[in-house]
Design an enzyme around this catalytic site. Sequence first.
Site, PDB file in Angstrom:
ATOM      1  N   TYR A 141     -12.483  39.341  17.066  1.00 57.73           N
ATOM      2  CA  TYR A 141     -13.865  39.693  16.549  1.00 57.73           C
ATOM      3  C   TYR A 141     -14.228  38.705  16.468  1.00 57.73           C
ATOM      4  O   TYR A 141     -16.022  38.286  16.692  1.00 57.73           O
ATOM      5  CB  TYR A 141     -14.020  40.790  15.513  1.00 57.73           C
ATOM      6  N   LYS A 190       1.002  43.385  18.234  1.00 56.77           N
ATOM      7  CA  LYS A 190       1.662  43.187  19.089  1.00 56.77           C
ATOM      8  C   LYS A 190       2.961  42.459  19.452  1.00 56.77           C
ATOM      9  O   LYS A 190       2.223  41.487  20.484  1.00 56.77           O
ATOM     10  CB  LYS A 190       1.018  43.903  19.912  1.00 56.77           C
ATOM     11  N   ASP A 222       1.514  50.347  19.558  1.00 57.92           N
ATOM     12  CA  ASP A 222       1.369  51.499  20.913  1.00 57.92           C
ATOM     13  C   ASP A 222       1.969  51.778  19.941  1.00 57.92           C
ATOM     14  O   ASP A 222       1.703  53.456  20.101  1.00 57.92           O
ATOM     15  CB  ASP A 222       1.739  50.924  22.334  1.00 57.92           C
ATOM     16  N   ASP A 246      -9.640  48.615  13.084  1.00 53.31           N
ATOM     17  CA  ASP A 246     -10.707  49.345  14.006  1.00 53.31           C
ATOM     18  C   ASP A 246     -10.028  50.787  14.398  1.00 53.31           C
ATOM     19  O   ASP A 246     -10.303  51.678  14.332  1.00 53.31           O
ATOM     20  CB  ASP A 246     -11.704  48.741  15.009  1.00 53.31           C
ATOM     21  N   ASP A 250      -9.962  55.180  13.760  1.00 53.84           N
ATOM     22  CA  ASP A 250     -10.320  56.391  14.322  1.00 53.84           C
ATOM     23  C   ASP A 250      -9.967  57.342  14.756  1.00 53.84           C
ATOM     24  O   ASP A 250      -9.528  58.426  14.365  1.00 53.84           O
ATOM     25  CB  ASP A 250     -11.284  56.180  15.705  1.00 53.84           C
TER      26      ASP A 250
HETATM   27  C1  IPM Z   1     -15.927  49.820  11.802  1.00 52.53           C
HETATM   28  C2  IPM Z   1     -17.041  49.835  13.606  1.00 52.53           C
HETATM   29  C3  IPM Z   1     -17.612  47.953  13.881  1.00 52.53           C
HETATM   30  C4  IPM Z   1     -16.760  47.723  14.237  1.00 52.53           C
HETATM   31  C5  IPM Z   1     -18.534  47.673  15.458  1.00 52.53           C
HETATM   32  C6  IPM Z   1     -19.364  48.506  14.701  1.00 52.53           C
HETATM   33  C7  IPM Z   1     -19.222  46.116  15.236  1.00 52.53           C
HETATM   34  O1  IPM Z   1     -16.901  50.466  15.050  1.00 52.53           O
HETATM   35  O2  IPM Z   1     -16.498  49.382  11.684  1.00 52.53           O
HETATM   36  O3  IPM Z   1     -15.496  50.699  12.764  1.00 52.53           O
HETATM   37  O4  IPM Z   1     -16.054  47.210  14.979  1.00 52.53           O
HETATM   38  O5  IPM Z   1     -15.618  47.231  13.091  1.00 52.53           O
HETATM   39 MN    MN Z   2     -14.392  51.061  14.970  1.00 48.42          MN
END
Ligand code: IPM
Ligand code: MN
Length: 368
Positions: A141, A190, A222, A246, A250
Amino acid sequence: MKKSIVLLPGDGIGPEVTRAAAAVLRECAHEFSHQFEMHEFPIGGAAIDATGTPLPAETLDACRKADAVFLGAVGGAKWDSLPVGKRPESGLLELRKGLGLYVNVRPVKVLEPLRGISPLKPERLGDLDIEIVRELAGGMYFGERGSVTEKGEERAWDTESYSTREIERIATFAFSRAEARSRRLCSVDKANVLSSSQLWRRTVTAMSTVYRYVKLEHMYVDNAAMQLTLKPTQFDVILSSNMFGDILSDAAAALVGSIGLVPSASFGSGAPLFEPIHGSAPQLVGKDAANPIGSILSATMMLRDAFGLSLEAEWVEQSLLRVLGGGYRTPDIAEAGQRAVGGSVFTELLREEMLRSLEHAERYGWGV
Ligand code: IPM
Ligand code: MN
Ligand code: NAD
């Protein structure tokens, strides 16, 4: 207690879910005689439109002076053609960097009344309760990036880089968190491919002699993605780089039924930041369809972790479970036979339940 809170509603469903969190905080302040001064500032696309930049100096300044910061979400199609660095998302990254926030905690926990909406079979879901500790101020990032055109062909790059110190400070947090929970830590990397991951693994391994009571395990990312889907209860605290965290968070959110349910807290040298992990969900805007729970639970993390107000946090969370127990659901988590309501109605039902339970507690005592 007197606290100043900066609210950064942002874009898309950001303002809707921020309203929900603010309503809950306001109710806490009112009922428990706290003074929460809340001020809104622009960030993301809204800030680009208003000021030409995704993180105006005034916004960062206000955040630096605050006791805690709350963010809704940033981003949207309108700003998608902007280059990296000028996009709404860059505002959030600059904010994290500007506040020195290198720790991001993402608790993923099954809410009892929502057991049925998990895509996992009940025996695999178990009592899923994990924490992803994501490094937030380094890695790809924030690494060097660039692009060139060579012989008419474009090439672009982003680099993943971590120093020992950066790894140690996030791992220290993760080890302590594991010590306070079930003393199991899984560090994800990784290391079979990336030299930054080899340093990551070496550094975390060396630290395990200090945290002798934590059972440390390493897993390639992975495999971790697969294990998270197959048998998530094998995990307790997961430690990961910025990018891997990140993605895994999710994926983990899907296990409990919706990304709209998962909160987060970020810590470092400056004011702590609380934000749901979801984005601005442009397709939900204007429909009152956004689930405010991730946002509300981010507010309870603020109460507990930034202000030490665990009774207030518990009050909100128990009330939330009762509203869900009553069958009320936002569209993303609605099942047949339940009462689908909009996000704002859900928040209002929560507020009513909070007041009802407080009246009950005042009459009969807490814990009844
Ligand atoms: C999160 C989001 C952010 C990230 C983006 C919007 C910069 O996806 O907070 O999970 O990747 O950290
Ligand atoms: Mn995210
Ligand atoms: P997203 O999280 O906005 O949406 C992914 C999916 O989850 C969509 O189907 C959406 O409808 C659903 N969803 C998200 N939040 C929800 C909620 N509260 N209730 C119910 N359903 C919800 O991710 P995306 O679609 O990949 O990205 C959309 C925009 O958001 C992009 O501009 C992206 O950069 C941005 N983004 C911002 C943040 C942040 O501000 N922290 C995080 C992720 C993405």
